[in-house]
Design an enzyme around this catalytic site. Sequence first.
Site, PDB file in Angstrom:
ATOM      1  N   TYR A   1     -15.524 -22.693  -2.174  1.00  0.00           N
ATOM      2  CA  TYR A   1     -16.011 -21.725  -3.163  1.00  0.00           C
ATOM      3  C   TYR A   1     -17.019 -22.404  -4.073  1.00  0.00           C
ATOM      4  CZ  TYR A   1     -13.729 -17.185  -3.019  1.00  0.00           C
ATOM      5  OH  TYR A   1     -13.385 -15.911  -2.699  1.00  0.00           O
TER       6      TYR A   1
ATOM      7  N   GLU B   1     -19.165 -20.509  -6.780  1.00  0.00           N
ATOM      8  CA  GLU B   1     -19.859 -19.564  -7.674  1.00  0.00           C
ATOM      9  C   GLU B   1     -20.779 -20.318  -8.630  1.00  0.00           C
ATOM     10  OE1 GLU B   1     -16.565 -19.173  -7.046  1.00  0.00           O
ATOM     11  OE2 GLU B   1     -16.002 -17.045  -7.167  1.00  0.00           O
TER      12      GLU B   1
ATOM     13  N   ASP C   1     -40.251  -6.114   1.472  1.00  0.00           N
ATOM     14  CA  ASP C   1     -39.091  -6.350   2.345  1.00  0.00           C
ATOM     15  C   ASP C   1     -39.657  -6.801   3.688  1.00  0.00           C
ATOM     16  OD1 ASP C   1     -37.064  -6.138   4.202  1.00  0.00           O
ATOM     17  OD2 ASP C   1     -36.180  -4.347   3.318  1.00  0.00           O
TER      18      ASP C   1
ATOM     19  N   THR D   1     -34.197 -10.786   5.371  1.00  0.00           N
ATOM     20  CA  THR D   1     -33.006 -11.278   6.048  1.00  0.00           C
ATOM     21  C   THR D   1     -33.423 -12.554   6.766  1.00  0.00           C
ATOM     22  OG1 THR D   1     -33.529  -9.811   7.893  1.00  0.00           O
ATOM     23  CG2 THR D   1     -31.824  -9.074   6.379  1.00  0.00           C
TER      24      THR D   1
ATOM     25  N   LYS E   1     -33.559 -12.343  11.709  1.00  0.00           N
ATOM     26  CA  LYS E   1     -34.395 -11.563  12.636  1.00  0.00           C
ATOM     27  C   LYS E   1     -35.472 -12.495  13.214  1.00  0.00           C
ATOM     28  CE  LYS E   1     -33.393  -7.079  10.505  1.00  0.00           C
ATOM     29  NZ  LYS E   1     -32.943  -7.183   9.112  1.00  0.00           N
TER      30      LYS E   1
ATOM     31  N   ARG F   1     -27.034 -15.043   9.976  1.00  0.00           N
ATOM     32  CA  ARG F   1     -27.009 -13.752   9.275  1.00  0.00           C
ATOM     33  C   ARG F   1     -27.013 -14.023   7.777  1.00  0.00           C
ATOM     34  NH1 ARG F   1     -26.660 -10.314  13.269  1.00  0.00           N
ATOM     35  NH2 ARG F   1     -27.090  -8.644  11.837  1.00  0.00           N
TER      36      ARG F   1
HETATM   37  N1  DSN Z   1     -30.427  -3.141  11.030  1.00  0.00           N
HETATM   38  C1  DSN Z   1     -31.768  -3.599  10.777  1.00  0.00           C
HETATM   39  C2  DSN Z   1     -32.707  -3.222  11.860  1.00  0.00           C
HETATM   40  O1  DSN Z   1     -32.248  -3.108  12.990  1.00  0.00           O
HETATM   41  O2  DSN Z   1     -33.882  -3.044  11.628  1.00  0.00           O
HETATM   42  C3  DSN Z   1     -32.270  -3.158   9.454  1.00  0.00           C
HETATM   43  O3  DSN Z   1     -31.338  -3.439   8.508  1.00  0.00           O
END
Ligand code: DSN
Length: 414
Positions: free
Chosen positions: A51, A53, A197, A223, A226, A232
């Site tokens: 942990y 924080e 984003d 994120t 991707k 993740r």
């Molecule tokens: N789930 C993502 C996507 O497939 O684009 C977006 O959050």
Amino acid sequence: MSNIQAQDQEIYEAIEREKRRQAEGIELIPSENYTSEAVMEACGSVLTNKYSEGYPGKRYYGGQENIDTIETHAINRAKELFGAEHANVQPYSGSPANTAIYFALLEFGDTVMGLKLEHGGHITHGLPIAFSGRAYNFVQYEVNIETGRIDMENVRKMALENKPKMIVAGYTAYPRDIEWKKFKEIADEVGAITVADISHTAGLIAGGALQSPVPYFDVIMTTTHKTLRGPRGAIILCKEKFAKAIDRAVFPGLQGGPHENAIAGKAIAFKEAMQPEFKQYAEQVKKNAHHLADELKKRDFKLVSDGTDTHLLLIDLTNKNVPGKQAQDALDEVGMTLNKNTIPGEPRSPFDPSGIRLGTPAITTRGMKEPEMERIAQWIDKVISNIDDKALHAQIKEEVKEMCLGFPVPGIAT
Ligand code: DSN
């Protein structure tokens, strides 16, 4: 996996089946990718026990000397990779990151502009039934139905009319490059904060294959799993003047203990993304997407915006008389995974829309190039043109598997 195997057969077998699925199939979901084994080791490490924080040098529990080292590396590498003034690497994923940005910089009820979900936006960009749409007054812009592109004149007109406090750009189903500078100019005219984003395109931006919003925008989030090919999770980058508000909104505003195993994975992924090979990867993702688009167009597939600048293709299947869900299911059967998707001006429902969305980040990680794109386009065409021919589907499934086994997935022995 020997410990899982000895202790929990159900989970072991499901993971083994998932390994087979990933190795033997073609992953075309544009938001998915394969992390390196190094990233996976970090995620499965003892860091999951801790942990922490707070932030490096200012934590609420003891025993943080190694955690601080790891998180500081992740922060510094994120800043270096994107050329940002400040980085927060703690967001658990994209939706919490976007929520933290709104929580940091808006009051409930403030007016925000974001792209409509069925035009390529995200649920956190103001979907009326989502938290973003409930807590804030989202005014949603659209793409031009004819061109499939964002009409910047219309964005400007809406901004002048609605005087938003924030404008969100960056999308989940938009195949074209984004005019960051133009967005910034519009935002400046009305005094709005700019939020990018870049969850889908962060890897292409980091690899120099697409323009970056960092020189123009106030806040940028992505994120990490991707095109960026990390674990993740998510990060928020911002100008120094927003740093304190962003950090406070992430912790203690919205989250508790950060997932330091994922943060170590992020640090490793950022280092990987700084290597010359990652530049080549980003370029090849784009080349593959262009080639796949051309091969599909030759076969009379109608692409929204007539092509792509990125890793992503959005196909309107109306002329093929096959709805998106049926296409997704049939392609799933042959080992090609993609997702049904709404198209701009969708005449059907989001559960059974007119389109499919696909992309090249995962297959490019496996080393697939232009010749494989041609085969993929052929298979997609054959399946969709013969949607009920189970014998043909079975044959294609074997062909897909044979090709895939020549392109290993990191962490899966074939
Ligand atoms: N789930 C993502 C996507 O497939 O684009 C977006 O959050």
